[in-house]
Structures are given as C-alpha cells and as structure tokens.
Design an enzyme around this catalytic site. Structure first.
Site: not given
Ligand SMILES: Cc1ncc(COP(=O)(O)O)c(C=O)c1O
Length: 379
Positions: A52, A177
């Site tokens: 993970r 973004d």
C-alpha cells in the site's frame, strides 16, 4: 562535453529508456507483490515493506511524469480525485483555500462538502483575471491556492506565474490541475507552481481504459511527505496493472496531444463560422479571453478541448449531441476517440456552465471526419 538532454517526446516514447536488468527486456515486468522481505537484521534496506505504501510498478510511471513535468518527485493515485484530495488532506484541518469558480465540477462539489463540514474554509473566485484571487487570499491564513488551466468546461485560462506570485506572497502554496494542458503544453512547476496535478485518466493514459491520477512536486519537502502519507493512509492506490497501462499510454502522449491540438484548432476555427454556433470557446482562438496568456504559458498548442454554445438553447444543444455518429456522446476527455457531451446535464444545479454548451474532447481521428460529423449534427 555533456550530451544534449533528450527531448521530453523521446523520454516519453522510450519511457525513460529503462531496461529490465535481469532479462534485457525493453518493457519492465508488472510487479504484483503486496509484501517485501525484511533483511536478516530486521531492516528494509531495499526500501519497500508493504504494497500500500511501496509498489515497484509505480517507479517508472512516476519517474516519467516527474521528468515530463520537470519536478522533484511524483505520486500516482487511484484517480485524479484521489490525487486532488491528497493535496487538500495534507493541509492542516480548517485551512483556508482559494479555488476557481470554473473548474472540474466534481472537485468543486467535493470542496463544497469539505467547506460545509468545516474541514476546509473555501473561497471560490473567478480565476480568469487575478484581481479576485488577490482579494481572496489572506496572508498568513490562506494555505493553498488551487487553479485549473485551461479550466473545464469554458477553458478559462489562469496566469500560473501570476497566481504563484500571489499565493507565495500570502504564504500559500499553488497547486495546478494541469489535466487539459498536459506536460506537453504546460509545465506549471517551471512557472512557479508548487504542485502539478493530473487526472491521468485523461491525456496521460489516453485510451479511456484506466482511472488514475498524479501529483508532481517541485520540492520533496514536509508538505510532500504528508501527501505521500495521505496516499498510503487513505489507501488511494493505483493497481499494478493500471500503473503499467498508464505507462504504456504515456509512451504515445506527445503524438496524441500534438494531433489533438492541431485538429482542435481546425475544428474551433471552422465552427466559429457555423450559423448554428453561437460561440466557440477555445484558448487557441484570438477571441478567447485567455488567448494572450495561453499563448505565453502554453507551448506547441492550446489543447484538444473546446466547447461550443449552440444557437437555440439547451434543447437545440441536446438535439445536436444526439445526432453525432463519429463523435461518441459520452463524458470524460483526453482519449484517442473524440467525445462530446451536453455539459449542464452532467453538472446539474449550481453549475456556472451555460445550458446550451457542448463540450468536445478531440481525439486522433481524421479531422475532416470529425468536422463533417459535427456539421451534420448541427444541421
Ligand atoms: C480537469 C479534471 N480534473 C480532475 C478530474 C478527476 O479525475 P478522475 O476522474 O481521474 O478522478 C477530472 C475528471 O474528469 C478532470 O477532468
């Protein structure tokens, strides 16, 4: 004499030229291991413990994104939303952030829920000019300025260098973004941004078959360490096979984006003269309010995304969307196939999107086929 650095298009096509040392393979194996051996003295000297937090299949796509963005490190995530959320989750609770009014709608909505719950204090402002941002930032209080450029779905352009100066003067970070711009056209970090984010679902992967996200930092600082911890802490991890597909997609990023830009410019120019089109929103058109800034901060094109406003209002726009055959009537963007959608139907109430707007994601098909299909659909 030092060798001339390779062009990013070469780095992308060769995925940095990495070779599997054991076999000589020019494509690296997909690592699926979820756990890694400890050393005899109880350490993890090879640097990986559990999947993970550590996944060897991320190394190459992350290194490639870092190289293309000109950053210090990157993280891949389970989605663009997960990448964006990791940035906000890395801020102290209750932080003040400033975000655009025109931005990817699901992130705008999510930020609204964060504000309602008190997790963040959010001001949404017009980012087309920097005056509203200048007014909204509070020195010492604002922790982050979030911008998207070009921004969904009006393709609003924000001056990255100007926004960075305002954010930094106030002691805040600037995150961009850059999904629609791609690293082919804009490198936000070189313009002063601290973090560049992508919905890698879009152009980076480019084939509408992987949901993924990425963050790239200019510095491996404490904030970045919090983003690293946020990914494994929230478990917002990309699958190994998806990481492989993402890397494969990125190998063709340059030719895909170059072709999409070229076709989008042609389509935008053609539709400007169409009697059924009220307005074409494309940063590559001199009529677009952000054209001058885009021409300065975007290199090699203005992207593959444009929107049109159809004469006759919402019903006429939806009817035109229903008539396309070559374009696919679907949401999302940045794939090899051209997509078109009635945007207000997606965004729902409270959206700043005009009801007559169709959003177009230009793919890599023959541009004349795309133009002919649109002209038939518009009637
Ligand atoms: C500009 C932009 N940012 C972020 C996102 C969210 O990315 P994802 O769908 O990969 O979670 C999208 C998705 O459409 C997007 O277009």
């Amino acid at each position: 004499m030092a060798a001339k650095p390779l062009h990013p298009a070469t780095l992308a096509a060769q995925a940095l030229g990495w070779i599997d040392e054991q076999t000589g393979a020019v494509v690296l194996p997909v690592h699926t291991a979820t756990t890694f051996l400890r050393d005899p003295d109880n350490q993890y000297r090879r640097g990986r413990g559990y999947g993970r937090a550590d996944n060897a299949s991320y190394d190459q796509p992350e290194a490639l994104i870092t190289a293309l963005e000109g950053g210090a490190a990157s993280l891949v995530f389970a989605s663009g939303m997960a990448a964006a959320a990791a940035v906000f989750h890395s801020l102290p609770a209750g932080s003040h952030v400033v975000a655009p009014r025109v931005m990817y709608w699901a992130l705008r909505r999510w930020l609204g829920t964060q504000a309602e719950s008190g997790a963040l204090a959010v001001d949404f402002v017009d980012m087309a000019a920097l005056d509203a941002l200048r007014t909204a930032v509070a020195p010492g209080r604002t922790r982050l300025v979030w911008i998207e450029t070009p921004a969904n779905p009006l393709w609003t352009i924000t001056d990255i260098a100007g926004a960075a100066a305002i954010a930094h003067t106030a002691g805040a970070l600037l995150a961009v973004d850059s999904t629609a711009a791609t690293p082919v056209l804009t490198q936000p970090l070189s313009l002063g941004a601290d973090i560049a984010m992508h919905s890698a679902t879009k152009y980076l992967n480019g084939h509408s078959d992987v949901i993924a996200g990425s963050l790239t930092t200019g510095r491996k600082d404490e904030f970045w360490q919090r983003a690293v911890a946020a990914r494994s802490g929230h478990g917002a991890i990309l699958g190994s096979f998806e990481a492989y597909l993402l890397l494969r997609g990125m190998r063709t990023l340059y030719p895909r984006v170059e072709r999409a830009c070229h076709s989008a410019q042609r389509i935008a120019e053609r539709l400007t003269a169409h009697p059924r089109v009220l307005e074409v929103l494309y940063p590559g058109l001199p009529s677009h309010p952000g054209h001058a800034i885009a021409a300065r901060q975007m290199t090699g094109g203005f992207g593959g995304m444009l929107s049109i406003r159809v004469r006759g209002g919402e019903a006429a726009a939806i009817a035109a969307a229903a008539r396309v055959e070559v374009w696919k009537r679907a949401t999302s963007l940045g794939g090899v196939e051209s997509l078109l959608e009635h945007r207000a139907s997606i965004e729902g109430a409270g959206s700043p999107v005009p009801p007559d707007l169709l959003r177009l994601s230009v793919g890599i098909e023959d541009p004349d086929d795309l133009i002919a299909d649109l002209e038939t659909a518009l009637g």
